[in-house]
Design a protein around this motif. Structure first.
Motif, mmCIF file in Angstrom:
data_model
loop_
_atom_site.group_PDB
_atom_site.id
_atom_site.type_symbol
_atom_site.label_atom_id
_atom_site.label_comp_id
_atom_site.label_asym_id
_atom_site.label_seq_id
_atom_site.Cartn_x
_atom_site.Cartn_y
_atom_site.Cartn_z
ATOM 1 N N PRO A 1 7.255 -16.823 15.009
ATOM 2 C CA PRO A 1 6.096 -17.587 14.468
ATOM 3 C C PRO A 1 6.111 -18.992 14.221
ATOM 4 O O PRO A 1 5.430 -19.802 14.138
ATOM 5 N N GLY A 2 7.496 -19.320 13.891
ATOM 6 C CA GLY A 2 8.147 -20.511 13.425
ATOM 7 C C GLY A 2 9.802 -20.703 13.610
ATOM 8 O O GLY A 2 10.197 -19.951 14.077
ATOM 9 N N ARG A 3 9.999 -21.896 13.184
ATOM 10 C CA ARG A 3 11.450 -22.071 13.191
ATOM 11 C C ARG A 3 12.160 -21.612 11.998
ATOM 12 O O ARG A 3 11.692 -21.773 10.755
ATOM 13 N N VAL A 4 13.307 -20.855 12.042
ATOM 14 C CA VAL A 4 13.940 -20.390 10.869
ATOM 15 C C VAL A 4 14.941 -21.431 10.559
ATOM 16 O O VAL A 4 15.711 -21.889 11.276
ATOM 17 N N ILE A 5 14.727 -21.997 9.223
ATOM 18 C CA ILE A 5 15.667 -22.717 8.739
ATOM 19 C C ILE A 5 16.940 -22.101 7.982
ATOM 20 O O ILE A 5 18.105 -22.366 8.171
ATOM 21 N N THR B 1 0.923 -1.142 0.067
ATOM 22 C CA THR B 1 0.179 -0.088 0.013
ATOM 23 C C THR B 1 0.806 1.179 -0.094
ATOM 24 O O THR B 1 2.074 1.174 0.219
ATOM 25 N N PRO B 2 0.308 2.351 -0.209
ATOM 26 C CA PRO B 2 1.147 3.600 -0.217
ATOM 27 C C PRO B 2 1.899 3.727 1.204
ATOM 28 O O PRO B 2 2.963 4.523 1.261
ATOM 29 N N GLU B 3 1.263 3.323 2.146
ATOM 30 C CA GLU B 3 1.693 3.479 3.602
ATOM 31 C C GLU B 3 2.605 2.389 4.209
ATOM 32 O O GLU B 3 3.258 2.616 5.014
ATOM 33 N N GLY B 4 2.540 1.302 3.397
ATOM 34 C CA GLY B 4 3.517 0.018 3.724
ATOM 35 C C GLY B 4 2.497 -1.120 3.386
ATOM 36 O O GLY B 4 1.948 -1.183 2.398
ATOM 37 N N ARG B 5 2.873 -2.424 4.011
ATOM 38 C CA ARG B 5 2.396 -3.534 3.515
ATOM 39 C C ARG B 5 1.009 -4.111 4.416
ATOM 40 O O ARG B 5 1.013 -3.515 5.631
ATOM 41 N N LYS B 6 0.184 -4.688 3.853
ATOM 42 C CA LYS B 6 -0.669 -5.231 4.428
ATOM 43 C C LYS B 6 -0.018 -6.840 4.479
ATOM 44 O O LYS B 6 0.430 -7.546 3.758
ATOM 45 N N PHE B 7 0.030 -7.308 5.933
ATOM 46 C CA PHE B 7 0.582 -8.560 6.136
ATOM 47 C C PHE B 7 -0.149 -9.575 5.668
ATOM 48 O O PHE B 7 -1.450 -9.595 5.318
ATOM 49 N N GLY B 8 0.655 -10.711 5.562
ATOM 50 C CA GLY B 8 -0.141 -12.048 4.887
ATOM 51 C C GLY B 8 -0.112 -13.058 6.032
ATOM 52 O O GLY B 8 -0.002 -12.762 7.205
ATOM 53 N N GLY B 9 -0.468 -14.283 5.620
ATOM 54 C CA GLY B 9 -0.428 -15.201 6.704
ATOM 55 C C GLY B 9 -0.443 -16.589 5.937
ATOM 56 O O GLY B 9 -0.377 -17.070 4.874
ATOM 57 N N VAL B 10 -0.630 -17.699 6.845
ATOM 58 C CA VAL B 10 -0.873 -19.010 6.605
ATOM 59 C C VAL B 10 -2.050 -19.862 6.910
ATOM 60 O O VAL B 10 -2.725 -19.558 8.010
ATOM 61 N N TYR B 11 -2.839 -20.586 5.868
ATOM 62 C CA TYR B 11 -4.223 -20.830 6.127
ATOM 63 C C TYR B 11 -4.358 -22.468 5.800
ATOM 64 O O TYR B 11 -3.400 -22.954 5.014
ATOM 65 N N TYR B 12 -5.465 -22.969 6.038
ATOM 66 C CA TYR B 12 -5.719 -24.295 5.864
ATOM 67 C C TYR B 12 -7.160 -24.096 5.306
ATOM 68 O O TYR B 12 -7.921 -23.361 6.169
ATOM 69 N N SER C 1 -16.105 -25.854 3.042
ATOM 70 C CA SER C 1 -16.870 -25.748 4.261
ATOM 71 C C SER C 1 -15.962 -25.268 5.508
ATOM 72 O O SER C 1 -16.462 -24.930 6.542
ATOM 73 N N HIS C 2 -14.686 -25.092 5.210
ATOM 74 C CA HIS C 2 -13.900 -24.763 6.300
ATOM 75 C C HIS C 2 -12.432 -24.030 5.761
ATOM 76 O O HIS C 2 -12.025 -24.332 5.069
ATOM 77 N N ILE C 3 -12.226 -22.947 6.475
ATOM 78 C CA ILE C 3 -11.031 -22.198 6.276
ATOM 79 C C ILE C 3 -10.540 -21.520 7.603
ATOM 80 O O ILE C 3 -11.305 -21.107 8.171
ATOM 81 N N SER C 4 -9.359 -21.652 7.768
ATOM 82 C CA SER C 4 -8.842 -21.256 9.272
ATOM 83 C C SER C 4 -7.525 -20.521 9.150
ATOM 84 O O SER C 4 -6.718 -21.032 7.900
ATOM 85 N N ARG C 5 -7.163 -19.404 9.485
ATOM 86 C CA ARG C 5 -5.877 -18.680 9.627
ATOM 87 C C ARG C 5 -5.101 -19.334 10.852
ATOM 88 O O ARG C 5 -5.188 -19.114 11.903
ATOM 89 N N GLN C 6 -3.992 -19.939 10.298
ATOM 90 C CA GLN C 6 -3.198 -20.744 11.163
ATOM 91 C C GLN C 6 -1.873 -19.716 11.793
ATOM 92 O O GLN C 6 -1.264 -20.078 12.693
ATOM 93 N N ARG C 7 -1.600 -19.023 11.002
ATOM 94 C CA ARG C 7 -0.545 -17.817 11.343
ATOM 95 C C ARG C 7 -1.058 -16.408 10.646
ATOM 96 O O ARG C 7 -1.199 -16.583 9.398
ATOM 97 N N ASP C 8 -0.870 -15.458 11.309
ATOM 98 C CA ASP C 8 -0.928 -14.246 10.734
ATOM 99 C C ASP C 8 0.153 -13.194 10.916
ATOM 100 O O ASP C 8 1.146 -13.772 11.586
ATOM 101 N N HIS C 9 0.053 -11.950 10.529
ATOM 102 C CA HIS C 9 1.167 -11.012 10.865
ATOM 103 C C HIS C 9 2.381 -11.362 10.154
ATOM 104 O O HIS C 9 3.356 -11.168 10.683
ATOM 105 N N LEU C 10 2.623 -12.146 9.120
ATOM 106 C CA LEU C 10 3.797 -12.550 8.510
ATOM 107 C C LEU C 10 4.019 -11.551 7.255
ATOM 108 O O LEU C 10 2.888 -10.818 6.745
ATOM 109 N N ILE C 11 5.213 -11.218 7.153
ATOM 110 C CA ILE C 11 5.721 -10.232 6.183
ATOM 111 C C ILE C 11 5.231 -10.428 4.824
ATOM 112 O O ILE C 11 4.666 -9.582 4.296
ATOM 113 N N SER C 12 5.722 -11.404 4.296
ATOM 114 C CA SER C 12 5.563 -11.794 2.918
ATOM 115 C C SER C 12 5.397 -13.100 2.383
ATOM 116 O O SER C 12 6.337 -13.425 1.796
#
Length: 303
Positions: free
Chosen positions: A211-215, A141-152, A158-169
């Motif tokens: 949010p997770g382990r860094v490889i 966005t002109p002001e910065g990023r809208k963060f992303g996430g990981v979903y299932y 019938s089902h969607i869930s956000r498993q991690r939020d506020h990830l950069i990209s």
């Protein structure tokens, strides 16, 4: 490595799927379509998706599932290369789509999760239960990023869930061979994340503040894009700027394979021994094929 040009003239190709008949089905993000490329390089448009079709994968029902970013990029011509630019003001969000090759019907499965619009769905992988792990890349966005996430999500809508939020990209996503780990490549951090799976469609709690382990974090200025996993567990991530594929070992060591494009965006494996690899070279609109030094992981579903 002997690299063979399969075809060119693609409009920012991504999401390659190695089909049983030797063809490759891929997305063209700028072209807003799903395309089949035959071994002799001929192209056939399967469906116009609209928006920005990014990742694609065969589901348990034989349909092709697409992570569509909704047109999250303006397109720049920079020194003859096609480069994704800022998110246009017209962008409102993306979706998960399902394309039935038999009927030719394209449907939208998900546009939101818990009342929050999906921003820019990017890549997906199916687990053995037939569910979808997918990333939302967010957008600029002109002001910065809208963060992303990981979903299932489930394929029946019938089902969607956000498993991690506020990830950069978050960009590429894949599963370890035993499906105990979800790997996610973060584009702007040049970082490969590992998220431990607690159960079907559920990530375990994050380790401490992370949010997770860094490889591994790549050194210098690089971006990471989409990925595929080898049968032995290495994670092959398309690398931008240092154009090619970087193979990450779970122990953090890396090996780089150069391809002639600054914006390599994805890789898939196929062939009888799973050692054929196809790489999307997006800024030049090309698809390459090569023999990989190790076999790729056979995906749960194919056609």
């Amino acid at each position: 490595m002997d690299i063979q040009l399969v075809t060119e003239g693609l409009e920012f190709p991504e999401g390659p799927i190695a089909m049983a008949d030797g063809s490759i089905i891929l997305t063209e993000i700028k072209g807003q379509r799903l395309t089949r490329v035959t071994p002799d390089g001929k192209k056939e448009v399967l469906v116009d998706t609209g928006g920005g079709p990014n990742g694609a994968a065969i589901g348990p029902d034989g349909a092709i599932y697409i992570t569509n970013n909704g047109g999250a990029f303006e397109w720049l011509d920079t020194q003859g290369l096609c480069i994704p630019g800022p998110t246009p003001p017209s962008h409102v969000g993306g979706s998960i789509q399902r394309f039935d090759p038999k009927s030719g019907k394209l449907t939208t499965l998900y546009e939101a999760c818990d009342g929050k619009r999906l921003v820019g769905p990017n890549d997906l992988v199916f687990d053995k239960q037939g569910g979808i792990w997918f990333t939302d890349h967010g957008c600029s966005t002109p002001e910065g990023r809208k963060f992303g996430g990981v979903y299932y999500a489930k394929t029946d809508g019938s089902h969607i869930s956000r498993q991690r939020d506020h990830l950069i990209s978050p960009n590429g996503v894949g599963l370890s061979p035993d499906e105990s780990v979800v790997y996610v490549a973060d584009t702007q951090l040049a970082r490969l994340w590992a998220f431990d799976v607690a159960g079907p469609g559920e990530l375990g709690p994050p380790p401490g503040f992370a949010p997770g382990r860094v490889i591994c974090n790549l050194q210098g200025f690089n971006y990471l894009d989409s990925l595929a996993v080898e049968a032995g567990g290495k994670v092959c991530v398309a690398t931008i700027i240092n154009g090619g594929i970087t193979a990450f070992d779970p122990d953090g060591s890396t090996e780089h394979f150069a391809f002639p494009d600054l914006l390599c965006t994805n890789i898939c494996f196929g062939g009888a021994d799973m050692m054929d690899a196809w790489v999307t070279a997006s800024s030049t609109g090309k698809l390459y094929k090569c023999r990989w030094p190790r076999p790729g992981l056979r995906l749960r579903f194919n056609a």
